[in-house]
Write a protein that holds these residues in place. Sequence first.
Motif, PDB file in Angstrom:
ATOM      1  N   ASN B 185     -21.140 -51.212  42.528  1.00 22.14           N
ATOM      2  CA  ASN B 185     -22.181 -50.278  42.932  1.00 22.14           C
ATOM      3  C   ASN B 185     -22.717 -50.702  44.291  1.00 22.14           C
ATOM      4  O   ASN B 185     -23.018 -51.874  44.475  1.00 22.14           O
ATOM      5  N   PRO B 186     -22.874 -49.771  45.221  1.00 27.97           N
ATOM      6  CA  PRO B 186     -23.444 -50.164  46.511  1.00 27.97           C
ATOM      7  C   PRO B 186     -24.841 -50.733  46.337  1.00 27.97           C
ATOM      8  O   PRO B 186     -25.599 -50.312  45.469  1.00 27.97           O
ATOM      9  N   ARG B 187     -25.172 -51.706  47.181  1.00 28.41           N
ATOM     10  CA  ARG B 187     -26.513 -52.272  47.143  1.00 28.41           C
ATOM     11  C   ARG B 187     -27.428 -51.449  48.025  1.00 28.41           C
ATOM     12  O   ARG B 187     -26.976 -50.715  48.900  1.00 28.41           O
ATOM     13  N   ILE B 188     -28.692 -51.629  47.780  1.00 23.18           N
ATOM     14  CA  ILE B 188     -29.665 -50.930  48.610  1.00 23.18           C
ATOM     15  C   ILE B 188     -29.937 -51.794  49.836  1.00 23.18           C
ATOM     16  O   ILE B 188     -30.191 -52.989  49.724  1.00 23.18           O
ATOM     17  N   LYS B 189     -29.833 -51.156  51.005  1.00 23.20           N
ATOM     18  CA  LYS B 189     -30.062 -51.888  52.245  1.00 23.20           C
ATOM     19  C   LYS B 189     -31.421 -51.508  52.811  1.00 23.20           C
ATOM     20  O   LYS B 189     -31.799 -50.347  52.696  1.00 23.20           O
TER      21      LYS B 189
END
Lengths: 342, 445
Positions: B185-189
Motif C-alpha cells: 500500500n502506498p504510504r502517505i507523504k
Amino acid sequence: MPKVTIDNQTIEVPEGTTILNAARMMGGPSVPPAMCYYSSLKTSGGYCRTCIVKVTKGSEKDPRPMPKPVASCRTSVMDGMVVENITSPDLLEARAGVVEFLLINHPLDCPICDQAGECHLQDLGYENGKALTRYKFRRRTFEKIDIGPYIKLHMTRCILCYRCVKVAEQLCPGRVHGVINRGDVAEISTYITEAIDNEFSGNMIDVCPVGALTDRTFRFKSRVWFTKPMDAHRKCKTCAGKARIWLKGSEVLRVTVRKDEWGEVQRDSEGGPLWICNECRFHTKKASDWIIEGPSEISRHSVISANHYDLATLKLDVAKQRKKLEGKKVLLGEGPLNPNNV
Amino acid sequence: MKRLLFEHINVPGIQSLETYKAHGGYRALTKALSMKPEDIVEEVKKSGLRGRGGAGFPTGMKWSFIAKPPGVPRHLVCNADESEPGTFKDRYLMERIPHLLIEGMICSSFALGAHVSYIYIRGEMMYVYHILEAAIQEAYDAGYLGKNILNSGYDLDLYVHCGGGAYICGEETALIESLEGKRGNPRIKPPFPAVSGVWGRPTVVNNVETIAAVVPIVNDGGDAYAKVGIGKSTGTKLISACGHINKPGVYEIELGLPVEEFIYSDTYCGGIKNGKKLKAVVAGGSSVPVLPAHLILKTAAGEPRLMSYESLAEGGFQSGTMLGSGGFIVMDEDTSIVKNLWNFTRFYHHESCGQCSPCREGTGWMEKILHDFLDGHADLEDIDLLFDIQQKIDGKTICPLGDAAAWPVASAIRHFRSEFEEYVKNPSGIKDVKHYYRIHNMQPA
C-alpha cells in the motif's frame, strides 16, 4: 506556536498538530468529517479522504497554495497556513464525491443494521451526501462471517478504514487479521483458519465507523435508541474498567467504551485511551456487576438521546436526591448518589 | 542517431560480463570510484537527467535531497516494477544488457553512500530475474560487488527482490512497503523516502533507465550528456513503441526528435500498419492523456510536436499530454477509443490497491459504465457521469494511481466525445458482437 486559519477563524496550536485536530480544537461546523482517522490509534487516517480540505496558503514562509486537496488528518499545520473547508464550494463538491464513492457499494441496510443510530457513515451521508444515487449496477456483496467468538463481520458494509487493523496491531499482540486482496474486492479477514481471540479485540467493534463489525452478544437485541447509555465502572484486572453500559430496563444489553464528541474513545486524566477488555465487554452483563456513575453525555442531536431525559434536569435531580438521602444510613455504594463519595 | 545506453545492445553475448567489458563496460565504475561521491552527484545535476519512470523529476535534485543523519545507513532502490500497459523498455534493457544496470547501480550507490542496494523487479519477469541474478554473481566474482570493491575500500551488496506482480508496487512508497515484506500500500507523504524510506532509513528510488543513464554521465561527464537532447529534456530516452505500426519495439531516441519523424521514419516505427491513417496516440504509457492525430503531430499553436518532456506537455491537459514512461501506443483509424479506454480502465480497476476510497470505488464504477457503452446499454448522460467521476478521483487520492486512472478517461471524452455518442445512438453498428455474446452467454448465430 503556529497559527492556522481555518474558514476565516484563526487559532494557535502546538507544533505538529494536524489540520483536523486544530479544527477540532476550534469546534463548530468547520471540523472536517473523519471516517478512518482515530486519534488514539497511531498511523490511522489518510485513507477515506472525507476529511480533505483546501490549503490556499501553505505557510508564512512558503505562501504557495497546495495543488491538490489534502487529507487534514495527516497534514500538520504550518505557521500562517490558510485552510478552507466549508467556505470552499469546490471542496464540498469534492467531498460529496468521496461520500458518493463510499456509498455506491454500501448496502444501505440501515433498517436492519445494529450500527444505525450511531453510524458515522449515516451522519456523513446526511451531512455531505446527495439524496439520489447515480450508481445503477449491482452492489458488491460478501458473505457474513464470524471472525471470532464475539465479533461478526459484515464485509458488505465495510468502508476499509483500517481502524480495526490498527487496533489489532496496537492493542492485540500477534494480530491474526488484516486486509486481503486488493482494490474493490479487498476485504478484512483473518489469517486462514485463525479466529480473533484477544483480551482487547472487542475494541474493534467500537472503532468500526460503520456496522461492519458488530457485537455478537448484542446483535438484533435492540435498536440503540431504545437503550439508555450510562457511564459505569467496575474493578477489573486487565483494563481500567471504565465503560459505558447500555441499559434496557435494568438489563445491560451491551457494554462499549466511553466515546467522546468525535465518536472516539475517551481518555483518562493522563491522556491514555480508556479501552476496555473483553471480560468487561462481553461477560459482565448484569447491572449488579457495575457501579453506575450516571447517564452518559450524548449529543442532543443524536438519535440516541431522543425521548430519553434532559441531562440538565437530571443533574438537578441528583442534587435533590442527595439532599434527601443525607444522614440516612443507606448502603449506597460508590455511585454519585452517595454523598460520602463527593 | 545518438545512442548512449543501447550502443552495444545488439552485440551477441553482451549479457556476459566478458563481452560487456570488451565493449567498454565497467569503465564508469573505475572512474566513479576514483571520484568523490559529491562530485558524481554534481555531474548528475549538471547532466540535467530527469527521472525516466514517468514523473520526470530531476535526478540530481532527488539525490541531493537524501537525508544524511550520522550512523544511519542509506539505501538505493531500483524500481524495475515496470507494469504500465504500453511500457516495456526496462524489461528489454535488463534482459539484453543487465550489466549496464548493475554498473549504474554501483556508481549511483557509491554517489549516495549506500552500502546495501536493491533492485525491485516485477514478479512476472522471472526470467529477467534469473538473468540479473547471474549477472550479479559475475560481478561479485569479478570483485565489482561485495567488500572492498576494486581496492577502493567501498563495500556494496546488491540484492534483487521479486515483487508479487502488482502494478501499485511501482509507486515508490508502495514499493518500499513491499520490499519490507508488507502489503504493497502506498504510504502517505510526507515523510518522503529521501527522509524515511526502507526500514525508516533515507532511501532513493530510481527507475532502471535513470540508473542506467548514470553510466554514460560518469563516463563522459554531465556536460557532455546535457548537450544531447533539447532544452531541459537532456539525453536520450527509451521509447517502447507498440500498436498499429510497422516496426514495434524499443527505440533509444535523442529527446527532441519530432513525433512525426518517430512515427513515420523507417529508422523508428516505420509508419502505420497496412497503410492506414493515424487516429490517436498514447504517448507515455496508458496513464497519460490520449491525443488525436492532429494534436500529437502538431501542438495547438501549430508547431511540430517533439519527443520531449516540455513539447509533449504543451497545451496542458486541454491539448497536450506527457512523455511519461515512454510507452508509445499508436492507434490506427479502425481502433475504437471507447474499447481501448475500457481496457485501460479495467486495468486500473484491477490494480487499485483499495486503500483510499475514490480510487477503490471510482475505478470499478468507470469500468462498469464503459462496459455499458460496449454493450450498447449506455445513455448520453453516462458520458457526463463518466467525466464527473474521473474529476472526483483526480487529485483526491494518496498516490498517483487515481490520477493515472482518471486522465485517460478525461482525455478520451475531451477529444473523442462523438465516438462515445455514436456508441449510444447506434449500438448495433459498433457493437463488438463477440464480446456481446460472451457477456450474455449466447452462441453466435
